[in-house]
Design an enzyme around this catalytic site. Structure first.
Site, PDB file in Angstrom:
ATOM      1  N   ASP A  56      -3.770   5.798  -9.049  1.00  0.00           N
ATOM      2  CA  ASP A  56      -5.193   5.743  -8.717  1.00  0.00           C
ATOM      3  C   ASP A  56      -6.070   6.483  -9.733  1.00  0.00           C
ATOM      4  O   ASP A  56      -7.296   6.401  -9.660  1.00  0.00           O
ATOM      5  CB  ASP A  56      -5.443   6.352  -7.336  1.00  0.00           C
ATOM      6  CG  ASP A  56      -5.097   5.400  -6.198  1.00  0.00           C
ATOM      7  OD1 ASP A  56      -5.146   4.176  -6.421  1.00  0.00           O
ATOM      8  OD2 ASP A  56      -4.781   5.879  -5.100  1.00  0.00           O
TER       9      ASP A  56
ATOM     10  N   ASP B 234       2.379   7.380   1.789  1.00  0.00           N
ATOM     11  CA  ASP B 234       0.991   7.344   1.332  1.00  0.00           C
ATOM     12  C   ASP B 234       0.056   7.702   2.481  1.00  0.00           C
ATOM     13  O   ASP B 234       0.215   7.228   3.605  1.00  0.00           O
ATOM     14  CB  ASP B 234       0.668   5.943   0.800  1.00  0.00           C
ATOM     15  CG  ASP B 234      -0.670   5.901   0.084  1.00  0.00           C
ATOM     16  OD1 ASP B 234      -0.848   6.668  -0.873  1.00  0.00           O
ATOM     17  OD2 ASP B 234      -1.535   5.108   0.496  1.00  0.00           O
TER      18      ASP B 234
ATOM     19  N   GLU C  13       2.227  12.334   0.505  1.00  0.00           N
ATOM     20  CA  GLU C  13       1.009  12.193  -0.294  1.00  0.00           C
ATOM     21  C   GLU C  13      -0.093  12.922   0.465  1.00  0.00           C
ATOM     22  O   GLU C  13      -0.636  12.417   1.444  1.00  0.00           O
ATOM     23  CB  GLU C  13       0.681  10.713  -0.508  1.00  0.00           C
ATOM     24  CG  GLU C  13      -0.484  10.475  -1.460  1.00  0.00           C
ATOM     25  CD  GLU C  13      -1.831  10.467  -0.759  1.00  0.00           C
ATOM     26  OE1 GLU C  13      -2.571  11.475  -0.892  1.00  0.00           O
ATOM     27  OE2 GLU C  13      -2.142   9.481  -0.087  1.00  0.00           O
TER      28      GLU C  13
END
Length: 505
Positions: free
Chosen positions: A400, A298, A345
C-alpha cells in the site's frame, strides 16, 4: 507463535501476478520456481504474497468473489501443457501482452478460450480425474457453492447476486438444483480450474519448502459483498432480508486518506458466528494454512472493533467503532487446528485494547520504516528501529506504500533531514539504507517489497489506497533478478544473522 518470534529471518514481498513471463500475467510456472531459487541464493527464508483469491473491483486481491477460491489467472499454461491439457501452440503462440504491466481484461479474455480447450482435453482423457474428485471432497465446504456462484455470475452478466431471481437469492433448494443442472458445464469447468490452481500452487509450495523458503500468505479480515461467501452464508453478515448490506466496512481518515477508506465490505454478524462456534472462520484459516506457512491477518484491529459505516455513504467519515469478537475466534481456531503462526497487520488507528489483544494472542505486529520519520517527537515514534521489539515484523514499506525511492523523493525537507540524521546516510541509496535498517532491527522478521530491493521509483508502486483504477498491475522485468543482487541481499542477511542456521541472540 513461538517458532516465528524466536528465530531471525528475512524475505521479500512479491505477488505472483508480478512475476515475469510471456503470458501477460505472472503465474505458477517456471518463473515462480526461478524466483524461489533466487530467494535461496540470496539467503532469504520468506516469500510474502498478497491474497491468492480471484480478484474483482479494480483487480484487487482484497476484493474477491471468494475467500477460499484461487485466482485461476495465475494458472501456468506451461504446467497445463506438461500435463497434456494444452497443445504446444496454445503455450507458444498466444497473443502479445505488455511485458511490464498486467492487462487484466485482455489476459482474462484470452484465457477463456485456452481454459476451455484444456477442460475439453481433461474430459476426453483419464488422467487427473481421481485427483480432481479427491480435491472436490476436501474442498466440499466451499467449492460447490463457489463454482455455481461463478457460473451464475457470468450467466447474469456480472450483476450483484441480490439482483438475481428471488429463489436464487434465497437459495431455494429447487432453484439451486435447476440452475446447477442448466449451467453444469460451466460449474464443472470452474471446479476443474480450481483443482488445477490448487495442484500447481501445492507443487510450488513444496518446492519452496524444499529450498528453505517459507510462504507468508494474507487473509483480508472482510469478504466482498458480491461474493459466494455472502450469498451462501447470509446469516453470518449484517444484511437485510433482500441480501443488501445495512452497514459496510472501512477505516476513518488516516495517513492514507483524509476521507478515510470506504471499502464497502459487509460486516460480520458476530453473534451468529459465535453461535456456530466460528465454523466459517475455522474453515477459512484451515484452507489458507494448507497453502502457506505463515498467515498475515489484514486489518487485525477489526477483531477488537470495526469501523461501521451506514450503507449508502459516499465516504468513510460518518462511521463508528463497533466491538468485534476479540480473541474468541482465535481461541476457536486454535482449538480446532492447533497453533497457527499469524502476523497481525496492526497499522492505522491502534488503541491499547488492540495491542492487548494482539499481545495476548502472541502475534507479532508490523513496523513500517516509511512511517518512522518526522513528527513532533521523532525519537518516540514506535516504527523507529530503536523502538522495535522481537515480536514484530519490520517492513521498508508494504504493497500500500509508494516504493521507498518514490517515498524519499516526495518527502518534505524536515522529514528528509530526520531520515539522514537517523540513518547517518545522505539518501543517495535510500532503498538499501532502509533495507539495512530493517535487517539490523531486533524484529524477528524483516521484509522488503521487491521494488525496494531493485531500488525502483513510483512507477513501480503496486497499490495506492483510495485510487479505484490502475493498481496491482506492475510486473517484474525478465532479467532484473541478477546474481549480483542476490549476493548483495545475502550479504546483509548473513551480516545481521537472518540466514538459515544463524544462532539466535
Amino acid at each position: 507463535m513461538t517458532k516465528l518470534t524466536e528465530s531471525r529471518q528475512s524475505g521479500v514481498l512479491l505477488h505472483p501476478t508480478a512475476l515475469p513471463g510471456p503470458h501477460g500475467i505472472g503465474d505458477l510456472g517456471p518463473q515462480a520456481y526461478a524466483f524461489v531459487d533466487w530467494l535461496k541464493s540470496a539467503r532469504q527464508q520468506v516469500w510474502q504474497v498478497l491474497p491468492l483469491n480471484p480478484t474483482a473491483h479494480g483487480n484487487s486481491p482484497y476484493a474477491s468473489p471468494s475467500a477460499f477460491a484461487g485466482n485461476t489467472l495465475m494458472i501456468s499454461l506451461d504446467g497445463l501443457y506438461q500435463d497434456g491439457l494444452l497443445d504446444k501452440d496454445d503455450v507458444q503462440h498466444g497473443r502479445a501482452f505488455p511485458e511490464n504491466r498486467v492487462d487484466f481484461a485482455a489476459v482474462g479474455e484470452h484465457r477463456k478460450a485456452v481454459y476451455a480447450r484444456a477442460y475439453e482435453k481433461f474430459r476426453a482423457g483419464k488422467a487427473l480425474k481421481a485427483e480432481l474428485e479427491a480435491f472436490r471432497h476436501r474442498s466440499a465446504s466451499w467449492l460447490e457453492d463457489y463454482a455455481l456462484f461463478a457460473a451464475l455470475h457470468r450467466h447474469f452478466h456480472d450483476v450483484v447476486w441480490p439482483e438475481w431471481e428471488p429463489d436464487l437469492v434465497a437459495r431455494k433448494k429447487a432453484a439451486l438444483e435447476t440452475w446447477r443442472s442448466k449451467l453444469s458445464a460451466e460449474v464443472e469447468q470452474e471446479a476443474f480450474l480450481q483443482f488445477i490452481f490448487a495442484r500447481q500452487w501445492s507443487a510450488l509450495h513444496k518446492h519452496a519448502t524444499a529450498n528453505g523458503v517459507r510462504l507468508v500468505g494474507d487473509v483480508p479480515i472482510f469478504v466482498a459483498y458480491d461474493s459466494a461467501d455472502a450469498w451462501a452464508h447470509t446469516p453470518l453478515f449484517k444484511l437485510d432480508a433482500k441480501g443488501r448490506p445495512q452497514v459496510v466496512a472501512g477505516v476513518p481518515p488516516d495517513y492514507f486518506s483524509e476521507d478515510g477508506q470506504l471499502w464497502g465490505n459487509p460486516l460480520y454478524n458476530w453473534e451468529e458466528m459465535k453461535r456456530t462456534g466460528y465454523a466459517w472462520w475455522i474453515e477459512r484459516i484451515k484452507s489458507v494454512a494448507a497453502t502457506v506457512d505463515i498467515i498475515r491477518i489484514d486489518h487485525f484491529r477489526g477483531f477488537e472493533a470495526a469501523w461501521e459505516i451506514p450503507a449508502g455513504e459516499k465516504t468513510a467519515k460518518r462511521g463508528k467503532w463497533v466491538p468485534g469478537p476479540g480473541g474468541a475466534v482465535f481461541d476457536a481456531i486454535k482449538g480446532a487446528l492447533g497453533e497457527v503462526p499469524f502476523i497481525a497487520e496492526d497499522l492505522g488507528i491502534i488503541t491499547p485494547p488492540v495491542e492487548a489483544l494482539r499481545d495476548g494472542l502472541g502475534m507479532p505486529g508490523m513496523k513500517i520504516l516509511q512511517f518512522a520519520f518526522g513528527g513532533d517527537e521523532p525519537g518516540a515514534n514506535p516504527y523507529l528501529p530503536h523502538n522495535h521489539t522481537r515480536a514484530s515484523v519490520v517492513y521498508t514499506g508494504t504493497h500500500d506504500n509508494d516504493t521507498t525511492r518514490g517515498w524519499w523523493q516526495g518527502l518534505d525537507a524536515r522529514t528528509r533531514s530526520h531520515v539522514q540524521m537517523y540513518l547517518a546516510r545522505d539518501g543517495a541509496d535510500i532503498s538499501w539504507d532502509l533495507i539495512r535498517s530493517a535487517w539490523s532491527s531486533v524484529a524477528c522478521t524483516a521484509v522488503a517489497p521487491l521494488q525496494d530491493v531493485l531500488d525502483l521509483g513510483t512507477e513501480a508502486r503496486f497499490n495506492t489506497p483510495g485510487k479505484p483504477e490502475g493498481n496491482w498491475a506492475w510486473r517484474l522485468g525478465a532479467h532484473a533478478l541478477t546474481s549480483q543482487l542476490a549476493e548483495r541481499l545475502g550479504g546483509l542477511t548473513v551480516l545481521y544473522g537472518r540466514h538459515a542456521g544463524a544462532k539466535p541472540a
